[in-house]
Design a protein around this motif. Structure first.
Motif, short mmCIF file in Angstrom:
data_model
loop_
_atom_site.label_atom_id
_atom_site.label_comp_id
_atom_site.label_asym_id
_atom_site.label_seq_id
_atom_site.Cartn_x
_atom_site.Cartn_y
_atom_site.Cartn_z
N PRO A 224 0.84 -1.23 0.08
CA PRO A 224 -0.07 0.00 -0.09
C PRO A 224 0.89 1.36 0.02
O PRO A 224 0.44 2.39 -0.46
CB PRO A 224 -0.77 0.02 1.40
N ASP A 225 2.03 1.20 0.55
CA ASP A 225 2.83 2.25 0.57
C ASP A 225 3.29 2.91 -0.85
O ASP A 225 3.64 4.00 -1.17
CB ASP A 225 4.23 2.13 1.10
N GLY A 226 3.18 1.94 -1.92
CA GLY A 226 3.44 2.33 -3.20
C GLY A 226 2.17 2.72 -4.02
O GLY A 226 2.18 2.44 -5.24
N GLY A 227 1.05 2.92 -3.24
CA GLY A 227 -0.23 3.22 -4.03
C GLY A 227 -0.82 1.92 -4.50
O GLY A 227 -1.32 0.95 -3.85
N GLY A 228 -1.23 1.81 -5.80
CA GLY A 228 -2.07 0.66 -6.21
C GLY A 228 -3.45 1.03 -5.94
O GLY A 228 -4.16 2.04 -6.07
N TRP A 229 -4.06 -0.03 -5.78
CA TRP A 229 -5.64 0.01 -5.50
C TRP A 229 -5.94 0.97 -4.50
O TRP A 229 -5.67 1.00 -3.44
CB TRP A 229 -5.84 -1.48 -5.16
N GLY A 230 -6.71 1.80 -5.00
CA GLY A 230 -7.31 2.98 -4.08
C GLY A 230 -6.21 3.77 -3.51
O GLY A 230 -6.40 4.29 -2.73
N ALA A 236 -3.83 -3.23 -0.82
CA ALA A 236 -3.30 -4.46 -1.85
C ALA A 236 -1.82 -4.49 -1.28
O ALA A 236 -0.88 -3.69 -1.32
CB ALA A 236 -3.30 -3.86 -3.26
N ASP A 237 -1.58 -5.71 -1.24
CA ASP A 237 -0.19 -6.21 -0.56
C ASP A 237 0.05 -7.54 -1.19
O ASP A 237 -0.13 -8.32 -0.65
CB ASP A 237 -0.04 -5.95 0.71
N TYR A 238 0.89 -7.35 -2.35
CA TYR A 238 1.22 -8.67 -3.08
C TYR A 238 2.79 -8.82 -3.44
O TYR A 238 3.19 -7.56 -3.87
CB TYR A 238 0.20 -9.04 -4.03
N THR A 239 3.01 -10.04 -4.04
CA THR A 239 4.57 -10.04 -4.66
C THR A 239 4.34 -10.82 -5.98
O THR A 239 3.65 -11.71 -5.69
CB THR A 239 5.49 -10.74 -3.64
N VAL A 240 4.60 -10.11 -7.04
CA VAL A 240 4.72 -10.86 -8.24
C VAL A 240 5.99 -11.41 -8.68
O VAL A 240 7.12 -10.72 -8.48
CB VAL A 240 4.28 -9.87 -9.66
N TYR A 241 6.24 -12.66 -8.93
CA TYR A 241 7.41 -13.68 -9.01
C TYR A 241 7.40 -13.80 -10.46
O TYR A 241 6.29 -14.02 -11.22
CB TYR A 241 7.31 -14.78 -8.33
N ARG A 451 -15.98 -7.42 0.75
CA ARG A 451 -16.77 -6.82 -0.19
C ARG A 451 -16.18 -6.85 -1.52
O ARG A 451 -16.89 -7.15 -2.47
CB ARG A 451 -17.17 -5.46 0.08
N TRP A 452 -15.03 -6.61 -1.43
CA TRP A 452 -13.96 -6.35 -2.91
C TRP A 452 -12.79 -6.70 -2.71
O TRP A 452 -11.89 -5.97 -1.98
CB TRP A 452 -14.28 -4.81 -2.94
N GLU A 453 -12.43 -8.14 -3.09
CA GLU A 453 -11.26 -8.65 -2.74
C GLU A 453 -10.05 -8.49 -3.65
O GLU A 453 -10.42 -8.87 -5.17
CB GLU A 453 -11.50 -10.14 -2.49
N LEU A 454 -9.06 -8.25 -3.55
CA LEU A 454 -7.84 -8.24 -4.41
C LEU A 454 -6.74 -8.87 -4.11
O LEU A 454 -6.09 -8.30 -3.16
CB LEU A 454 -7.68 -6.58 -5.11
N ASN A 456 -6.10 -11.09 -1.90
CA ASN A 456 -6.12 -11.29 -0.31
C ASN A 456 -6.63 -10.13 0.31
O ASN A 456 -6.46 -9.97 1.65
CB ASN A 456 -4.87 -11.87 0.18
N ALA A 457 -6.56 -8.90 -0.33
CA ALA A 457 -6.66 -7.74 0.31
C ALA A 457 -8.32 -7.37 0.90
O ALA A 457 -9.12 -7.83 -0.08
CB ALA A 457 -6.54 -6.54 -0.57
N TYR A 458 -8.55 -7.45 2.11
CA TYR A 458 -9.86 -6.76 2.57
C TYR A 458 -9.83 -5.42 2.31
O TYR A 458 -9.48 -4.40 3.14
CB TYR A 458 -9.86 -6.95 4.11
N SER A 459 -10.22 -4.92 1.19
CA SER A 459 -9.97 -3.47 0.80
C SER A 459 -11.36 -2.59 1.36
O SER A 459 -11.23 -1.61 1.48
CB SER A 459 -10.25 -3.23 -0.73
N GLY A 460 -12.40 -3.44 1.66
CA GLY A 460 -13.75 -2.73 2.21
C GLY A 460 -14.11 -1.76 1.14
O GLY A 460 -15.11 -1.04 1.35
N CYS A 461 -13.85 -2.11 -0.43
CA CYS A 461 -14.32 -0.92 -1.28
C CYS A 461 -15.83 -1.24 -1.31
O CYS A 461 -16.53 -2.44 -1.28
CB CYS A 461 -13.49 -1.41 -2.43
N MET A 462 -16.44 -0.10 -1.64
CA MET A 462 -18.00 0.21 -1.72
C MET A 462 -18.65 -0.38 -0.57
O MET A 462 -18.16 -0.15 0.26
CB MET A 462 -18.41 -0.78 -3.15
N ILE A 463 -20.05 -0.86 -0.80
CA ILE A 463 -20.89 -1.06 0.52
C ILE A 463 -21.37 -2.14 0.37
O ILE A 463 -21.46 -3.08 -0.80
CB ILE A 463 -22.03 0.12 0.53
N GLY A 464 -22.35 -2.45 1.45
CA GLY A 464 -23.20 -3.93 1.22
C GLY A 464 -22.54 -5.02 1.89
O GLY A 464 -21.27 -4.84 2.38
#
Length: 783
Positions: A224-230, A236-241, A451-454, A456-464
Motif C-alpha cells: 500500500p505504500d506504493g499506492g495501487g488499488w485505491g 493491496a499487498d502482494y508480490t509478483v514472481y 466486499r471487494w477482494e484483490l 487477499n486484500a480486505y479493501s472494504g471497497c463500496m458498500i453492502g
C-alpha cells in the motif's frame, strides 16, 4: 515459507490435466473454426477507453484492456498507455503512445487500479530509465504507435511502435505469456523491463537475477505504500514472481537502479511528480550486473538485429514463488512456437465461449454478445499455480486440491448479473469463488466476508455485503461444494458487523444506499437460515429484510436519508435526482428501486402497482437515447441493473421486454465506446449476455429468473453435468426481429407456458423455452 494443506473433495487439475485440456480445446477449436468460431467475433477493443470526455462523467467508459489473455487466466499481456489516475486497465484507446506491455492487468475498474507489473518495451538508441510523459515534455522509453496497425483478438494483440519501427505481438497461456518483437536491422536493439512499474503507483522493492545465458528471474513487491488499488487505501499487498526466458542470448545486459530516499512517499502523485521522475531518470546503469535488489530497478539486454529479425520473450508469473513461476512457464510454454501458443489460447476461448451460443441477430449483435461473454470470463481469475499452490491471506503458502483459488471479487458489482450468469454456465467458478472468500476469512482470522477482494486484500471497497448474496444464491441453486457451516457463520458475521441491526436503518451521508442494501443481504441470510433449518435466524433476518420501509418518507412519497439519530435529513428541491443525496454513485430515484427481496411490498409503499409502473415509465423515458451517465435510468452504473425486470413482478411483462431490448440496442455497441460505463469486472457484460438471451434475475438468492425478449433467434446455454441434470437449455424466439420484440406466447418443453419467469431448476433440468414474437404487446401473456 510455511506450507499448509487444504482439502475438501475433488482433485485440482494438474499438469496432465492441463495437457489434456489443451488437446481437447484444440480439437474443439478446430471443429468450431470450420464455421465462424465464437472467438472470431470477440473484439477486445470494446470498452477499451478511460476517457472522461467521451463519457461525460468522471467515471469514464468501459476501462477494459485489449491485450492477450485466456479464460480466467492469471496472466494478461497487454499494452499500457498510462500509469496513473482513474485508469485501472492501464490503457485508453484515444492515447497514441505506449509505455510498454505488462503481464498483469485489471479489467473495467476505477479507483486508480493496480497490477500492470513486469512492463516490457523493445527499444533502440539511447537507454531511458523512465517511460516519459505522454505529452512529450519528458523523454523516455515510451513510443508512439500506429493506430492503423493495432490489432486485438481473443488471445492476441499487436501494434507497430513507430518511434523504433518495431512490431510488437503478444499472446498468453493461463499462467504465462509470450511477446514477439520484429526488429529492423540495427546494432543497438534492446528489450528492457521496468520492474518498478505498477498501474496505480509503484512496486516498492524489486529483485532480479540472471540465471543463465537466456534467463532472468526475480520478484516485485507491491505494498500500500506504493499506492495501487485505491492509491493505497485498497490495502493491496502482494508480490509478483517471474521467470523469463529470452530467445536471444544475454550478452550485453545490465540493471538500472534509482536512489529513492527512505523518507520519500511513493504513492501515485509522488511517483508521477517531476521530482521523482528526475530521480529515476538519473538511475545508475550497472552493466553486466547479474543480481540486484533495490527500490526502483529495471533490466535491459542489448543485441544486434538483422532486418525483420524476431526476438521472443516468454515469462511465467506466480504470486507464490520464483519456483512457481518457473514451473508455470515450463508447464505451459515449452518451446518458442509463438503461433502455437496463440492457437492454444484461441482454442481455450472457443471452448469457454461455447458455453453460450447464439443464432440469428446481426453481425454487430453477435460481436457484442461474444465479446460480452469474453469479458465475463476475465474475472474472478485463477491465482493458484499449476500445482495448486497459492499465497494465503495469512502470508503463508497453501495448496488447494479441491478448488481453483480465485481473486478479484468486485462484489458490489458482480452479485447482480455476473455471478448469477456463472451459476448457469459455470457453477464450478461460483463454487471456487465462495471457497476462496471463505478460506480467505479463515486465513486472515476475520469473522466476516470481504466486499471487494484483490489478491487477499480486505479493501472494504463500496458498500453492502455482496458475498452474502453470492453464497445465498449459490446454495439456493444447489452449488454447495464449500464449507457450508463456515460460510453461514461468516454471512451472519458480515451482516452483524455491517448492517442495519435492530435499529432498522443506517444513518449518515449514504443512508439510503446502506439501508437498502443491508436490508437485502439480511434477507439473504434469512434465506440461508431457512434452507438450513435455522428457524429463529430465518425469522430474525427475514424481518430485518423489511428495513427498507424505515427510510421511505410518506410525506415526500419517496426514500429520504436519515441522520444517525433517525431524523430526516434536509430535503433539497431536486432530492429525488440529486446525485449522492443519501446514496453512493447514484441518486434516490436510482437507488430507491433496490428492494429486490420484496417488490410487492415496495410497490404497495409507493402507492400501488399502477402508480409504480407509471413512475418506472417516467424513469426510463427520461433517460437519454445513448444511455450515457444520467439522473434517470443510468445503465452506466450497477444500482439500476435489475430495474427493467421489475415490470415482470408488477404485472406488465411487455414493458420488461420493451426496455431490455432498448437497453441492448442503445447501451451496447461494437466500438471502443461500446460500453456506456465501467465494465466492472464482468458485470456490465454479464447483464447483456443474460438479457440478450432472454433471462435475468431480479433477486439473487431467489431462484426465480425473469423471462424477457431475446435479441437472438436461438440461444443455447450449456450446463455443467456435475451441477445440473440437463446438458443444455435452449431459448428459441420465432418470428424474432428488431420490431418483433414482444412475446405473444410461450412453450416450456413443448407445453404451453404462461408465466413470465422460470425457476432455476427448470433451466438446470435442461430443455427448451420457445417464444413466439410479435410487434405489439400481448398484455395477456405472463400475467
Amino acid at each position: 515459507m510455511t506450507y499448509t494443506k487444504r482439502t475438501v473433495s475433488a482433485a485440482l487439475p494438474g499438469k496432465k490435466y492441463l495437457a489434456v485440456l489443451f488437446t481437447a480445446a484444440l480439437s474443439l477449436g478446430s471443429t468450431l473454426l470450420k464455421a465462424q468460431s465464437p472467438a472470431s467475433y470477440v473484439n477486445p477493443f470494446i470498452g477499451a477507453s478511460t476517457s472522461t470526455k467521451d463519457a461525460g462523467t468522471y467515471h469514464g467508459l468501459g476501462k477494459t484492456f485489449p491485450g492477450a489473455t485466456t479464460p480466467y487466466g492469471m496472466v494478461q499481456v497487454s499494452p499500457n498507455t498510462i500509469t496513473g489516475g482513474d485508469n485501472g486497465s492501464g490503457y485508453s484507446h484515444e492515447q497514441t503512445s505506449i509505455e510498454g506491455f505488462a503481464m498483469t492487468q485489471m479489467s473495467g475498474i476505477g479507483w486508480y487500479g493496480d497490477l500492470g507489473n513486469f512492463l516490457v518495451i523493445p527499444t533502440a538508441g539511447k537507454l531511458y530509465t523512465i517511460a516519459g510523459k505522454m505529452d512529450g515534455s519528458v523523454k523516455g522509453y515510451r513510443s508512439n504507435y500506429d493506430k492503423k496497425t493495432e490489432k486485438a483478438s481473443a488471445g492476441y494483440y499487436s501494434a507497430l511502435l513507430t518511434d523504433y519501427n518495431i512490431k510488437a505481438e503478444m499472446t498468453a497461456a493461463p499462467h504465462s505469456g509470450m511477446l514477439r518483437f520484429t526488429f529492423p536491422q540495427q546494432k543497438d536493439s534492446r528489450i528492457q523491463i521496468d520492474l518498478a512499474r505498477r498501474v496505480g503507483g509503484t512496486s516498492t522493492l524489486q529483485y532480479v537475477k540472471v540465471v543463465n545465458a537466456n534467463t532472468i528471474e526475480g520478484w516485485m513487491k507491491c505494498t500500500p505504500d506504493g499506492g495501487g488499488w485505491g492509491n493505497g487505501d485498497g490495502k493491496a499487498d502482494y508480490t509478483v514472481y517471474f521467470y523469463a526466458e529470452f530467445s536471444k542470448p544475454l550478452k550485453d545486459f545490465g540493471v538500472w537502479t534509482a536512489d529513492i530516499p527512505d523518507d520519500w512517499k511513493r504513492k501515485l502523485d509522488e511517483v508521477a511528480s517531476d521530482k521523482y521522475l528526475e530521480r529515476v531518470a538519473q538511475s545508475t546503469i550497472l552493466k553486466g550486473v547479474k543480481e540486484k535488489q533495490g527500490k526502483h530497478l529495471g533490466f535491459y539486454t542489448e543485441f544486434n538485429t538483422k532486418a525483420n529479425e524476431q526476438v521472443l520473450l516468454k515469462t511465467g508469473i506466480s504470486f507464490v514463488s520464483i519456483a512457481g513461476a518457473k514451473n508455470n512457464l515450463n508447464t505451459e510454454i515449452k518451446d518458442w512456437n509463438f503461433d502455437g501458443v496463440h492457437q492454444k489460447a484461441v482454442a481455450l476461448w472457443n471452448n469457454a465461449l461455447a458455453k453460450a451460443s447464439v443464432q440469428g441477430g446481426t453481425t454487430e449483435e453477435k460481436t457484442v454478445f461474444y465479446t460480452a461473454l469474453y469479458h465475463t470470463m476475465i474475472d474472478p481469475r485463477i491465482v493458484s499455480d499449476v500445482d495448486g499452490h497459492y499465497m494465503g491471506g495469512d502470508g503463508k503458502v497453501h495448496q488447494t486440491t479441491s478448488f481453483q483459488k480465485r481473486t478479484i471479487f468486485s462484489g458490489w458489482d458482480v452479485f447482480r448479473s455476473q455471478m448469477p450468469l456463472q451459476t448457469i454456465i459455470n457453477p464450478a467458478l461460483v463454487n471456487d469463488m465462495v471457497n476462496s472468500l471463505v478460506t480467505l476469512a479463515d486465513e486472515k482470522k476475520k469473522d466476516y466476508l470481504e466486499r471487494w477482494e484483490l489478491l487477499n486484500a480486505y479493501s472494504g471497497c463500496m458498500i453492502g455485503n455482496p458475498a452474502v448474496s453470492v453464497i445465498a444464491d449459490a446454495y439456493a441453486k444447489g452449488i454447495r461444494n464449500f464449507n457450508v457451516p463456515e460460510a453461514y457463520r461468516l454471512s451472519v458475521g458480515s451482516v452483524e458487523k455491517f448492517g442495519n441491526g435492530d435499529k432498522g436503518f443506517t444513518g449518515g451521508d449514504l443512508s439510503l444506499s446502506y439501508t437498502l442494501e443491508y436490508a437485502y443481504t439480511d434477507w439473504c441470510v434469512g434465506q440461508l437460515a431457512k434452507n438450513l433449518g435455522k428457524t429463529a435466524d430465518f425469522k430474525k433476518y427475514n424481518q430485518r429484510g423489511e428495513a427498507y420501509k424505515n427510510v421511505f418518507d410518506p410525506e415526500k412519497g419517496w426514500y429520504r436519508p436519515k441522520d444517525d439519530n433517525g431524523q430526516w435529513k434536509a430535503w433539497p428541491d431536486s432530492a429525488k435526482t440529486k446525485q449522492w443525496y443519501g446514496t453512493i454513485e447514484s441518486n434516490p430515484y436510482q437507488q430507491g428501486w433496490f428492494v429486490p427481496q420484496d417488490v410487492a411490498g415496495m410497490a404497495k409503499m409507493m402507492g400501488g402497482k399502477d402508480k409504480t409502473i407509471a413512475d418506472l415509465n417516467n424513469f426510463f423515458e427520461k433517460a437519454p437515447d445513448n444511455m450515457m451517465w444520467n439522473d434517470f435510468y443510468n445503465h452506466a452504473n450497477e444500482p439500476v441493473h435489475h430495474v427493467p425486470f421489475l415490470y415482470n413482478r408488477l404485472g406488465a411483462p411487455w414493458l420488461t421486454q420493451k426496455w431490455t431490448r432498448e437497453i441492448c440496442r442503445r447501451a451496447y455497441h461494437n466500438s471502443v465506446e461500446g460500453l456506456v460505463g465501467n465494465e466492472d469486472v464482468g458485470q456490465m457484460s454479464a447483464w447483456y449476455v443474460l438479457a440478450a438471451s432472454g433471462l435475468h434475475p431480479v433477486c439473487p438468492g431467489d431462484t426465480r429468473q425473469e423471462i424477457t425478449s431475446p435479441v437472438f433467434n436461438k440461444v443455447v446455454l450449456r450446463l455443467d453435468p456435475k451441477y445440473a441434470k440437463g446438458k443444455t437449455f435452449t431459448i428459441t424466439a420465432f418470428n424474432n426481429s428488431a420490431s418483433n420484440m414482444y412475446i405473444q406466447s410461450a412453450k416450456l418443453n413443448g407445453k404451453a407456458y404462461n408465466k413470465c419467469y422460470l425457476d432455476y431448476k427448470d433451466i438446470a433440468a435442461g430443455g427448451s423455452l420457445e417464444l413466439t414474437m410479435g410487434d405489439k404487446p400481448n398484455e395477456g401473456w405472463g400475467i
